[in-house]
Design a protein around this motif. Structure first.
Motif, short mmCIF file in Angstrom:
data_model
loop_
_atom_site.label_atom_id
_atom_site.label_comp_id
_atom_site.label_asym_id
_atom_site.label_seq_id
_atom_site.Cartn_x
_atom_site.Cartn_y
_atom_site.Cartn_z
N GLU A 40 8.50 6.94 3.44
CA GLU A 40 7.11 6.53 3.53
C GLU A 40 6.70 6.00 2.17
OE1 GLU A 40 4.20 8.80 6.08
OE2 GLU A 40 3.47 9.32 4.06
N GLY A 41 5.89 4.95 2.19
CA GLY A 41 5.43 4.38 0.94
C GLY A 41 4.02 3.84 1.05
N THR A 42 3.35 3.79 -0.10
CA THR A 42 2.00 3.24 -0.18
C THR A 42 2.08 1.89 -0.89
OG1 THR A 42 1.06 5.45 -0.27
CG2 THR A 42 -0.35 3.65 -1.02
N VAL A 43 1.45 0.89 -0.31
CA VAL A 43 1.48 -0.47 -0.85
C VAL A 43 0.75 -0.52 -2.19
CG1 VAL A 43 0.85 -2.87 -0.42
CG2 VAL A 43 1.53 -1.41 1.49
N THR A 44 1.44 -1.06 -3.22
CA THR A 44 0.82 -1.23 -4.53
C THR A 44 0.59 -2.69 -4.87
OG1 THR A 44 2.98 -1.17 -5.62
CG2 THR A 44 1.79 0.92 -5.43
N GLU A 45 1.37 -3.60 -4.27
CA GLU A 45 1.21 -5.04 -4.48
C GLU A 45 1.65 -5.77 -3.22
OE1 GLU A 45 3.08 -6.77 -7.96
OE2 GLU A 45 2.90 -4.87 -9.03
N GLY A 55 6.95 5.25 -3.24
CA GLY A 55 7.32 6.36 -2.36
C GLY A 55 7.87 7.51 -3.16
N GLU A 56 8.39 8.50 -2.47
CA GLU A 56 8.93 9.70 -3.12
C GLU A 56 10.06 9.39 -4.09
OE1 GLU A 56 10.06 12.71 -0.33
OE2 GLU A 56 8.07 12.81 0.55
N GLU A 59 9.52 3.11 -6.70
CA GLU A 59 9.12 1.84 -6.12
C GLU A 59 10.22 1.23 -5.27
OE1 GLU A 59 5.94 -0.20 -9.13
OE2 GLU A 59 8.04 -0.63 -9.48
N PHE A 60 9.81 0.54 -4.20
CA PHE A 60 10.77 -0.22 -3.40
C PHE A 60 10.06 -1.42 -2.81
CE2 PHE A 60 9.02 3.03 -0.62
CZ PHE A 60 8.86 2.43 0.62
N TRP A 61 10.80 -2.50 -2.63
CA TRP A 61 10.28 -3.78 -2.12
C TRP A 61 10.71 -3.94 -0.67
CZ3 TRP A 61 7.02 -7.56 -3.29
CH2 TRP A 61 7.14 -8.77 -2.61
N VAL A 62 9.78 -4.38 0.17
CA VAL A 62 10.10 -4.68 1.57
C VAL A 62 9.68 -6.12 1.84
CG1 VAL A 62 9.75 -4.07 3.99
CG2 VAL A 62 9.80 -2.28 2.25
N ASP A 75 -2.40 0.66 1.89
CA ASP A 75 -1.85 1.09 3.19
C ASP A 75 -0.61 1.94 2.97
OD1 ASP A 75 -3.78 -0.42 4.46
OD2 ASP A 75 -2.40 -1.96 5.21
N THR A 76 -0.45 2.95 3.81
CA THR A 76 0.76 3.79 3.78
C THR A 76 1.53 3.51 5.06
OG1 THR A 76 -0.31 5.48 2.44
CG2 THR A 76 1.65 6.14 3.67
N ILE A 77 2.81 3.22 4.90
CA ILE A 77 3.65 2.85 6.05
C ILE A 77 4.92 3.70 6.02
CG2 ILE A 77 4.94 0.98 7.15
CD1 ILE A 77 2.95 -0.97 5.90
#
Length: 102
Positions: A40-45, A55-56, A59-62, A75-77
């Protein structure tokens, strides 16, 4: 005589072309194995190519190709993430999970 020379040349070139087939050749990169997890991650950019998440694990890029609709900052996805463990295919594959658990 020119017709015979032309035919001989045509047959020779056809034979040479058969030695070097045209086509995609052998598949590279596969077969591959992946480890699957839920993150799970929260959008930062956000930009037109995708979104950066926190996320835990950091950072990670999707990429937008996995997101479909671009999210908004904050948003958290939840994603199903597949990380490559063997081979040289796509290193990470993300699938957005819905509240129903997809």
């Amino acid at each position: 005589m020119k017709a015979v020379t032309g035919l001989a040349l045509a047959f020779t070139l056809t034979g040479l072309a058969a030695c070097n087939p045209v086509g995609p050749g052998p598949i590279t990169g596969g077969p591959c194995s992946y480890e699957t997890s839920t993150i799970e991650g929260t959008v930062t950019e956000v930009d037109e190519d995708g979104a950066l998440f926190m996320g835990e694990e950091g950072e990670f890029w999707v990429s937008d190709e996995y997101l479909g609709t671009l999210p908004a900052v904050g948003d958290t996805i939840r994603f199903q993430r597949e990380r490559i463990t063997e081979g040289t295919c796509t290193p990470e594959i993300y699938t957005v999970m819905t509240d129903a658990g997809d």
